[in-house]
Design an enzyme around this catalytic site. Structure first.
Site, PDB file in Angstrom:
ATOM      1  N   GLY A   1       4.250  -4.949   1.513  1.00  0.00           N
ATOM      2  CA  GLY A   1       3.100  -5.490   1.081  1.00  0.00           C
ATOM      3  C   GLY A   1       2.931  -5.682  -0.273  1.00  0.00           C
ATOM      4  CB  SER A   2       1.936  -7.135  -2.789  1.00  0.00           C
ATOM      5  OG  SER A   2       1.288  -8.287  -2.320  1.00  0.00           O
ATOM      6  N   GLY A   3      -0.480  -5.397  -3.646  1.00  0.00           N
ATOM      7  CA  GLY A   3      -1.643  -5.386  -3.937  1.00  0.00           C
ATOM      8  C   GLY A   3      -2.023  -6.118  -5.334  1.00  0.00           C
TER       9      GLY A   3
ATOM     10  CE  LYS B   1      -0.419   0.636  -7.056  1.00  0.00           C
ATOM     11  NZ  LYS B   1      -1.154   1.720  -6.693  1.00  0.00           N
TER      12      LYS B   1
ATOM     13  CB  VAL C   1       4.118  -1.600  -1.039  1.00  0.00           C
ATOM     14  CG1 VAL C   1       4.792  -0.194  -0.252  1.00  0.00           C
ATOM     15  CG2 VAL C   1       3.236  -1.142  -1.686  1.00  0.00           C
TER      16      VAL C   1
ATOM     17  CE  LYS D   1       1.867   2.791  -3.263  1.00  0.00           C
ATOM     18  NZ  LYS D   1       0.496   3.684  -3.680  1.00  0.00           N
TER      19      LYS D   1
ATOM     20  CG  ASP E   1      -9.797  -0.151  -4.480  1.00  0.00           C
ATOM     21  OD1 ASP E   1     -10.876  -0.509  -3.862  1.00  0.00           O
ATOM     22  OD2 ASP E   1      -8.790  -0.743  -4.597  1.00  0.00           O
TER      23      ASP E   1
END
Length: 437
Positions: A84-86, A89, A91, A105, A217
């Site tokens: 996944g990603s944000g 970052k 992952v 990460k 957050d």
């Protein structure tokens, strides 16, 4: 963070793009000479550098946990795949030489944080450095904040062959994304466990080695589960800063649908604002959905007291933890159950046997979606439940237990096909046996 179901194609593109940004930066192209960053970017870099230094300095050498993995372990990883990603970052999942899985990460070169910075300052290398500070801060916090409710840091690698401020990789405990929809369908006991784990985490953060820590957050997507236990996995937006004030009027804690007036302490800080911010977020994102739904009737008054007190911020984290521990004690001890009923007399018990495994009637919420598997305090509670199900003719008590120590019991619509099992007992409704004869 995107869920695990994100397409493989998208993951591959993001992964390859991130690797390219992390491993290749030709001189003179997309990179300024050191110290030549735009003034605005220099200001942001300075602020993040100071932020990182503040946390590094606040944690004593004794408080910083030793990392057991380093760059050599990173080089031997296999089976790397996108998770996944944000905003800042990326992952990944990978396998260590010993076969165990870890999460990685890294800076997300195509993430919105970096893209915003590049649009603003036109300095890709400087923006990579800026993004790296958030990951470096997270590594520092994970080394200093050690709690079962915080994802475990296994190690980190700072690749000195490139700009050490950009090439950072954190190696972490691997968790599964928290799926709220699935959790809503889970037995109440499992949902209570998630809420209790969260309260214990917030209690630790309110009294951490750094002081009171706020998760700025605070969203369900920032949490994962590891073997059923809730853990926060993103702490880069954590803060120990408490709002400064000249009077109570300056201490307003605002949320989308509600605001609270807090006290300005003598030190010129809004008293307990970080603790209260965390607690109200726990109420609105977790307690509201998970606590009262399908709870044992006798426990609901206690749960609604918790809901009302945290929803109005009348409880602090200490009082909230005490209230949760009280509910847990009542539930584990069986004191919430009615006085002993006579229902068990209606059943014939056959020790040393169980019923052969087979699909049967379903109940909700069950630990087994193909049948009716529930937790009980004892056989008497199981008899009460069986009597409340029109289909139930028998139930099997084994030695399987839940995290609270309660027995897992299978309820069945028949009582045929007995199988020897020294650790089980079958309870058959006497009226059903008579009808069978």
């Amino acid at each position: 963070m995107q869920p695990l179901g994100t397409s493989v194609a998208l993951g591959a593109v993001l992964f390859l793009g991130a690797l390219a940004l992390l491993t290749f930066c030709p001189p003179g192209r997309g990179r300024r000479a050191a110290g030549r960053e735009p003034p605005g970017l220099l200001g942001e870099l300075r602020a993040r550098r100071e932020d990182l230094g503040r946390y590094s300095g606040a944690l004593s050498s004794q408080a910083l946990a030793e990392s057991r993995l380093g760059c050599a372990d990173l080089a031997s990883l296999t089976g790397t795949r996108y998770l996944g990603s944000g905003f800042s970052k990326l992952v990944l999942q990978a396998t260590l030489a010993d076969g165990s899985a870890v999460a990685l990460k890294r800076i997300h070169g195509e993430g919105s944080d970096v893209r915003r910075c590049v649009r603003l300052y036109r300095d890709p290398a400087g923006c990579q450095r800026l993004a790296s500070y958030k990951l470096r801060k997270e590594v520092t916090l994970l080394r200093g904040l050690r709690h079962p409710g915080i994802i475990q840091l296994y190690g980190e690698c700072y690749d000195n062959s490139l700009d050490p401020e950009r090439r950072v990789t954190a190696m972490l405990e691997l968790g599964s994304p928290l799926e709220m929809i699935q959790l809503l369908q889970a037995p109440w006991e499992e949902r209570f466990k998630v809420c209790l784990s969260l309260v214990k985490l917030l209690h630790y953060l309110a009294h951490s080695p750094l002081g009171s820590v706020a998760l700025l957050d605070f969203q369900p997507r920032q949490f994962v589960t590891v073997d059923g236990d809730l853990k926060v996995t993103d702490v880069d937006d954590a803060s120990t800063e408490e709002l400064t004030c000249g009077g109570d009027a300056d201490c307003i804690l605002e949320f989308p649908t509600k605001s609270f007036s807090l006290t300005c302490a003598a030190a010129g800080r809004c008293e307990g604002i970080n603790e209260k911010r965390n607690l109200y977020n726990a109420y609105r994102f977790f307690f509201t959905y998970l606590l009262p739904h399908t709870a044992p009737p006798a426990l609901k008054p206690f749960l609604y007291d918790i809901m009302n007190a945290t929803g109005d911020l009348r409880y602090g984290i200490n009082e909230t933890l005490d209230a949760f521990e009280k509910v847990l004690y009542l539930y584990k001890s069986g004191l919430h159950l009615p006085k002993r009923s006579q229902h068990l007399k209606e059943f014939l018990v056959i020790n040393g046997f169980r019923l052969q495994e087979a699909a049967d009637y379903k109940c909700w919420p069950s630990y087994n979606h193909l049948g009716c598997l529930l937790s009980v305090h004892n056989a008497n509670e199981a008899a009460v439940i069986c009597n409340s199900h029109p289909q139930c003719q028998s139930f099997i008590v084994s030695q399987q237990r839940t995290w609270t120590g309660r027995l897992l019991v299978t309820f069945r619509s028949n009582f045929t096909d007995l199988v020897p099992d020294a650790n089980s007992a079958v309870y058959i409704r006497r009226s059903s046996v008579l009808r069978k004869r």
